[in-house]
Design an enzyme around this catalytic site. Sequence first.
Site, PDB file in Angstrom:
ATOM      1  N   HIS A 101      -7.428   2.597   0.035  1.00  0.00           N
ATOM      2  CA  HIS A 101      -6.201   2.588   0.512  1.00  0.00           C
ATOM      3  C   HIS A 101      -5.255   3.154  -0.995  1.00  0.00           C
ATOM      4  O   HIS A 101      -5.644   1.922  -1.941  1.00  0.00           O
ATOM      5  CB  HIS A 101      -5.201   1.665   0.908  1.00  0.00           C
ATOM      6  CG  HIS A 101      -5.776   0.254   0.577  1.00  0.00           C
ATOM      7  ND1 HIS A 101      -5.925  -0.526   0.356  1.00  0.00           N
ATOM      8  CD2 HIS A 101      -4.072  -0.352  -0.028  1.00  0.00           C
ATOM      9  CE1 HIS A 101      -5.845  -1.732   0.464  1.00  0.00           C
ATOM     10  NE2 HIS A 101      -4.896  -1.347  -0.059  1.00  0.00           N
ATOM     11  N   HIS A 103      -2.117   3.409  -2.622  1.00  0.00           N
ATOM     12  CA  HIS A 103      -0.055   3.417  -2.738  1.00  0.00           C
ATOM     13  C   HIS A 103       0.661   4.357  -3.624  1.00  0.00           C
ATOM     14  O   HIS A 103       0.205   4.602  -4.634  1.00  0.00           O
ATOM     15  CB  HIS A 103      -0.277   1.415  -3.489  1.00  0.00           C
ATOM     16  CG  HIS A 103      -0.582   0.872  -2.809  1.00  0.00           C
ATOM     17  ND1 HIS A 103       0.639  -0.726  -1.970  1.00  0.00           N
ATOM     18  CD2 HIS A 103      -1.383  -0.382  -3.875  1.00  0.00           C
ATOM     19  CE1 HIS A 103      -0.808  -1.225  -1.459  1.00  0.00           C
ATOM     20  NE2 HIS A 103      -2.145  -1.521  -2.439  1.00  0.00           N
TER      21      HIS A 103
HETATM   22  P1  5GP Z   1      -3.712  -4.176  -1.618  1.00  0.00           P
HETATM   23  O1  5GP Z   1      -3.047  -5.841  -1.721  1.00  0.00           O
HETATM   24  O2  5GP Z   1      -4.914  -4.233  -0.315  1.00  0.00           O
HETATM   25  O3  5GP Z   1      -3.403  -3.039  -2.700  1.00  0.00           O
HETATM   26  O4  5GP Z   1      -2.516  -4.033  -0.249  1.00  0.00           O
HETATM   27  C1  5GP Z   1      -3.044  -4.492   0.715  1.00  0.00           C
HETATM   28  C2  5GP Z   1      -1.285  -3.502   1.567  1.00  0.00           C
HETATM   29  O5  5GP Z   1      -1.703  -3.496   3.140  1.00  0.00           O
HETATM   30  C3  5GP Z   1       0.187  -4.711   1.435  1.00  0.00           C
HETATM   31  O6  5GP Z   1       1.163  -3.885   0.471  1.00  0.00           O
HETATM   32  C4  5GP Z   1       0.230  -4.637   2.707  1.00  0.00           C
HETATM   33  O7  5GP Z   1       1.878  -5.307   2.846  1.00  0.00           O
HETATM   34  C5  5GP Z   1      -0.390  -3.344   3.844  1.00  0.00           C
HETATM   35  N1  5GP Z   1      -0.476  -4.078   4.826  1.00  0.00           N
HETATM   36  C6  5GP Z   1      -1.470  -5.358   5.390  1.00  0.00           C
HETATM   37  N2  5GP Z   1      -1.706  -5.260   6.395  1.00  0.00           N
HETATM   38  C7  5GP Z   1      -1.144  -3.991   7.102  1.00  0.00           C
HETATM   39  C8  5GP Z   1      -0.803  -3.192   8.270  1.00  0.00           C
HETATM   40  O8  5GP Z   1      -1.203  -3.783   9.377  1.00  0.00           O
HETATM   41  N3  5GP Z   1       0.108  -2.073   8.235  1.00  0.00           N
HETATM   42  C9  5GP Z   1       0.780  -2.039   7.166  1.00  0.00           C
HETATM   43  N4  5GP Z   1       1.079  -0.612   7.318  1.00  0.00           N
HETATM   44  N5  5GP Z   1       0.467  -2.089   6.394  1.00  0.00           N
HETATM   45  C10 5GP Z   1      -0.427  -3.060   5.598  1.00  0.00           C
END
Ligand code: 5GP
Length: 138
Positions: A101, A103
Site C-alpha cells: 500500500h 500512503h
Molecule cells: P503501514 O504502517 O503498514 O505502512 O501502514 C498501515 C496503515 O494502515 C496504518 O496507517 C493504519 O492506520 C492503516 N490501517 C490499518 N488497518 C486499517 C483498516 O482496517 N482500515 C483502514 N482504513 N486503515 C487501516
Amino acid sequence: MRDENCIFCKIANGEIPSATIYEDETFRVILDLGPASKGHALILPKEHFKDLCEADPAVTAKILPLAGRIGRAMKEQLGADGFNVVQNNGGCAGQTVFHLHVHVIPRYEGGPSMVSWTPGKGTSEELAEIAEVIKQGL
Ligand code: 5GP
Ligand code: ZN
C-alpha cells in the site's frame, strides 16, 4: 491473487466497507483509519502483493500517477499545502500491514513534522563503495 487472511484484500475488494475516494479495476483508494493528517489516504492494489519487491511492475507503474492525482485533489479540495507519498517495506521500515500500500499524506503549513530523519554523513569514498555493492543486485 488474494490472501484470505489479509484485511487489505478484503477492503480493496469491497468485502469490508471503507471510506473510498477512488476505485478502478486495479486499485481502491481509502482513507486511513489512523490518519497522520486530515485526508490521509492509502492506495491499495486489489491484487495481494506483500510489498514492493513482490509486486507486479505493471501495477506499481500506475501508482505514482494516481498518487499525483490524489495529491492534487487534496490540495484543491482540502486546502492542503503539499503532500507526502510514503511506502513502507518490512517491519523495520514501519510496515504493519503486509499487503502493498502507498500512503498519500496531505500536509498543512504549520502542521506537525513527520516523514523526517536526521541526516548522517557519507564520504564520497563510502558512497562509491556502497553504490558498487547495491549495483550488483540490480
Ligand atoms: P503501514 O504502517 O503498514 O505502512 O501502514 C498501515 C496503515 O494502515 C496504518 O496507517 C493504519 O492506520 C492503516 N490501517 C490499518 N488497518 C486499517 C483498516 O482496517 N482500515 C483502514 N482504513 N486503515 C487501516
Ligand atoms: Zn492482501
